[in-house]
Design an enzyme around this catalytic site. Structure first.
Site, short mmCIF file in Angstrom:
data_model
loop_
_atom_site.label_atom_id
_atom_site.label_comp_id
_atom_site.label_asym_id
_atom_site.label_seq_id
_atom_site.Cartn_x
_atom_site.Cartn_y
_atom_site.Cartn_z
N GLU A 200 70.38 -77.24 95.39
CA GLU A 200 71.45 -78.19 95.67
C GLU A 200 72.09 -77.99 97.04
OE1 GLU A 200 74.02 -77.96 92.23
OE2 GLU A 200 72.71 -79.32 91.09
N HIS B 123 74.10 -84.87 75.48
CA HIS B 123 74.28 -83.96 76.60
C HIS B 123 74.29 -82.53 76.08
CE1 HIS B 123 76.78 -81.98 79.92
NE2 HIS B 123 75.59 -82.22 80.41
N HIS B 124 73.38 -81.70 76.61
CA HIS B 124 73.30 -80.28 76.27
C HIS B 124 73.47 -79.46 77.54
CE1 HIS B 124 70.65 -81.00 72.42
NE2 HIS B 124 71.94 -81.25 72.22
N HIS C 145 68.85 -81.01 84.38
CA HIS C 145 69.62 -80.76 85.59
C HIS C 145 69.68 -79.26 85.87
CE1 HIS C 145 71.82 -84.73 86.44
NE2 HIS C 145 70.81 -84.99 85.63
N GLU D 11 76.90 -86.33 92.53
CA GLU D 11 78.12 -85.58 92.21
C GLU D 11 78.70 -84.89 93.43
OE1 GLU D 11 76.83 -82.97 89.15
OE2 GLU D 11 75.80 -81.58 90.50
#
Length: 708
Positions: free
Chosen positions: A167, A408-409, A478, A503
């Site tokens: 990232e 969502h985990h 992700h 984000e």
């Protein structure tokens, strides 16, 4: 017979050469002094990779670095086609010439390996293979020593080598300039572990002074650590470097086995780099018997408001020392929890009204109060909702509206906890109508000491994808290792983040050239969940005191749905912002996410990209064009349209006074008639874009429209 044997071995000791099917590429392999295996690659007689050594160092065993002789070679050719479950093309051609070289080490009791080269029209793939044999059963890799000796001090688009994150923002420089820029490029990011040696991540994109575009990456990363590239800025040599495990070893191997493919995509046209399907072709076909449940998804979600609106949070309570065994109904609520039953229903209504397939709801489950930075193992249980979120009621309401809920985990890096709870979590999803999950790995990995890109975690991501397939669940991961084409083998692993995505527009911003680089780097390995579609680009709008802004025009956000390929596309903004710009929002509602054909019209890494795509099984086409911080004129052709027919093109364009940091929301929408002979010279503002939808229309529909 002895003379024949000596003659044959003398031939094998000399160069073995193969050419790509179109003869543009040449691969030469030979054994150098001391039995060192080497290879070199040329494109149209220009050097791409000069003679470079191959091999691996082993722990507590003799290496696979030297002392080799060639005992056998074999050549073959393949030319076939296959159809991906989802993709940029309906049909992909797989055409290559192959050379397999068997190498033996006489000094090690004739222990042997194979190196398999596949030369396509668009590049080279090669890997090491370790057949089962008496003197090679189990071994530990200390380091892989594959070299890429470049022919010059190329321009390179790079991010720092890091075992735990991809990232970073991209830096554009000469290879020789990397040392002086590395400290600045290695900005502070959660869970980072920069490599001590001077190294960059793959995919690594380069451009030579004589006009060659070169991309180095890997394909089919299975049961092996991710590869980075150590940089010698003096000699322009790159060398493989593998992610270590908790005790410093790189890979644990048992024969019969092989490494991932090392890939070099090369062309004198940037458009052909983006069009390459070499990495996908080097992955194995899926073994799934039924893929009918794997479908593209266009979705919205309770997500962006957590970053920018200041009114919502993932967490329900205010405590900072919470256990899964606590009674969460007794927590002191913060009054800002976003994932409530009523909020979810509002998003479901919006999705249903506007034709979206699903909504993502983050922060629905217990554990978010102290989930990050504590290296906590028992952090989420994936089945227990907060007191203000009714899983059954939300599912039933969504089903009544024809909308799916995306699970969502977040693991907080605790892969051990996730694996222990995986089957129960997937069964919970199945029981409540969920067919897709976004997984997250923010934080330091547990098992402690392991890395996001190490062999253990590579196996973990694949285990999750395979186990999800047993429940007919699609996965969007992700913070995982960057992709290497495994969406062919595991087609339910439909997308990944694994790069600096939207984000970060709320956390320092992305430079205007960032998304003109990503397709040449991160997206070479597979589709990205970039989360585009932000219309409110000035974040001071929310009154939270933020001076941050999204560094694009509104129209560039539309163009991303075409230039940033993914079968999973989010309209990431808050629904109210789309209601303020209904004509622009129409493009997001219309645009396809699965394609029959893609046409790379123009491209230059770091500067601009323009792509046209045909929607899967429809006579509809969509065009997206983006630029960096500079104004430009896009050259858009329409020769992919059926000849002799007229179509209506709706053009979403930057206004003349638009700019990524001034007037980003100024745009125009016009309709014109186009044919296969039409050409459009389209103005694009600094940090801007263009988006076009092309559809069939009646004579009445075209009445009064200008012909382009």
């Amino acid at each position: 017979m002895l003379l024949l044997f000596v003659f044959a071995n003398s031939l094998w000791a000399h160069a073995q050469e193969i050419f790509s099917p179109n003869k543009n590429l040449s691969l030469k392999f030979e054994i150098k002094e001391n039995g060192v295996p080497t290879y070199q690659l040329t494109y149209k007689k220009k050097p791409v990779i000069q003679p470079s050594s191959l091999g691996l160092e082993l722990k507590d065993m003799p290496s696979f670095m030297d002392g080799f002789s060639i005992t056998n070679t074999a050549q073959s050719s393949v030319d076939n086609s296959w159809n991906p479950v989802m993709g940029e093309e309906k049909t992909i051609r797989n055409n290559y010439n192959e050379l397999v070289v068997t190498l033996a080490q006489a000094k090690n009791n004739n222990r042997y390996i194979r190196i398999r080269f596949r030369l396509f029209n668009d590049g080279l793939g090669f890997r090491y293979e370790f057949p089962k044999q008496n003197d090679l059963n189990y071994f530990v890799i200390k380091e892989e020593r594959t070299e890429f000796q470049l022919a010059g001090n190329h321009k390179i688009f790079w991010i720092p080598g890091d075992y735990d994150t991809n990232e970073y923002a991209y830096t554009t420089s000469k290879i020789s300039e990397i040392p002086s820029l590395m400290q600045k490029a290695t900005i502070e990011i959660n869970s980072q572990w920069p490599i001590k040696e001077l190294a960059v991540q793959t995919p690594s994109m380069m451009k030579s002074a004589d006009g060659l575009y070169i991309n180095i990456h890997e394909a089919a990363l299975i049961n092996y650590p991710a590869m980075y590239l150590e940089v010698d800025p003096v000699t322009n040599k790159l060398r493989s470097h593998l992610a270590p495990d908790a005790v410093g070893n790189k890979g644990y191997m048992q024969t019969d086995t092989q490494t991932p493919w090392r890939t070099i995509v090369v062309s004198d046209k940037a458009t052909e780099i983006l069009a390459s399907k070499l990495i996908l072709n080097l992955n194995e076909p899926t073994s799934y018997k039924d893929v009918s449940w794997i479908k593209p998804i266009k979705f919205i979600g309770i997500w962006w408001e957590y970053f920018v609106a200041g009114k919502s949070t993932w967490a329900y309570g205010v405590e900072n020392n919470v256990k899964l065994t606590d009674d969460f109904s007794k927590l002191t609520t913060n009054g800002k929890h976003g994932a409530t039953t009523e909020r979810a229903k509002e998003y479901i209504d919006f999705a249903s009204k506007n034709g979206f397939d699903a909504i993502l709801i983050e922060g629905w489950n217990i554990g978010w109060e102290d989930w990050i930075n504590n290296w906590k193992e028992e952090v989420f249980d994936y089945v227990t909702a907060y007191p203000d979120f009714d899983v059954k009621a939300v599912h039933e309401y969504a089903a009544s509206k024809g909308v799916k809920i995306m699970m969502h985990h977040e693991t907080s890096g605790s892969a051990t906890n996730y694996e222990r709870r995986l089957d129960r979590a997937f069964q919970f999803m199945k029981d409540n109508g969920y067919n897709s999950v976004k997984t997250g790995y923010v934080g330091k990995i547990i098992p402690r000491g392991e890395h996001h890109d190490g062999q253990w975690m590579v196996d973990h991501y694949i285990h999750v994808a395979k186990r999800a397939a047993d429940y007919k669940i699609m996965v969007d991961s992700h913070e995982a290792v960057r992709p290497t084409g495994l969406n062919r083998t595991f087609p339910n692993w439909i997308a990944q983040e694994s790069a600096r995505g939207t984000e970060f527009e709320s956390m320092g911003g992305l430079s205007p050239d960032h998304t003109t680089i990503l397709p040449f780097t991160r997206l070479m390995g597979g589709p990205m969940d970039f989360t585009p579609g932000i219309f409110q680009t000035d974040l001071s709008y929310y009154g939270t005191g933020s001076t941050q802004r999204v560094n694009t025009t509104l129209v560039k956000q539309l163009a991303y749905y075409v230039t940033m390929y993914s079968p999973l596309q989010m309209a990431a903004d808050i629904p109210g912002n789309y209601e303020r710009f209904p004509d622009a929002f129409q493009f997001i509602k219309d645009v396809a996410v699965d394609w029959d054909n893609s046409y790379i019209l123009e491209a230059e890494p770091g500067d601009y990209i323009t792509i046209a795509r045909k929607a899967k099984a429809k006579n509809e086409w969509f065009v997206g064009g983006i630029t960096d911080e500079n104004v430009r004129t896009a050259n858009i052709t329409f020769d992919y349209l059926p000849a002799g027919k007229k179509y209506i093109a709706t053009i979403y364009a930057d206004a003349k006074d638009a700019n990524w940091n001034k007037n980003p929301q100024k745009y125009t929408v016009t309709k014109v008639v186009v044919t296969s002979k039409s050409v459009l010279k389209q103005y694009i503002a600094p940090g801007g874009g263009v988006a076009i939808s092309i559809k069939e229309g009646t004579t009445s529909d075209m009445k009064g429209l200008n012909k382009l």
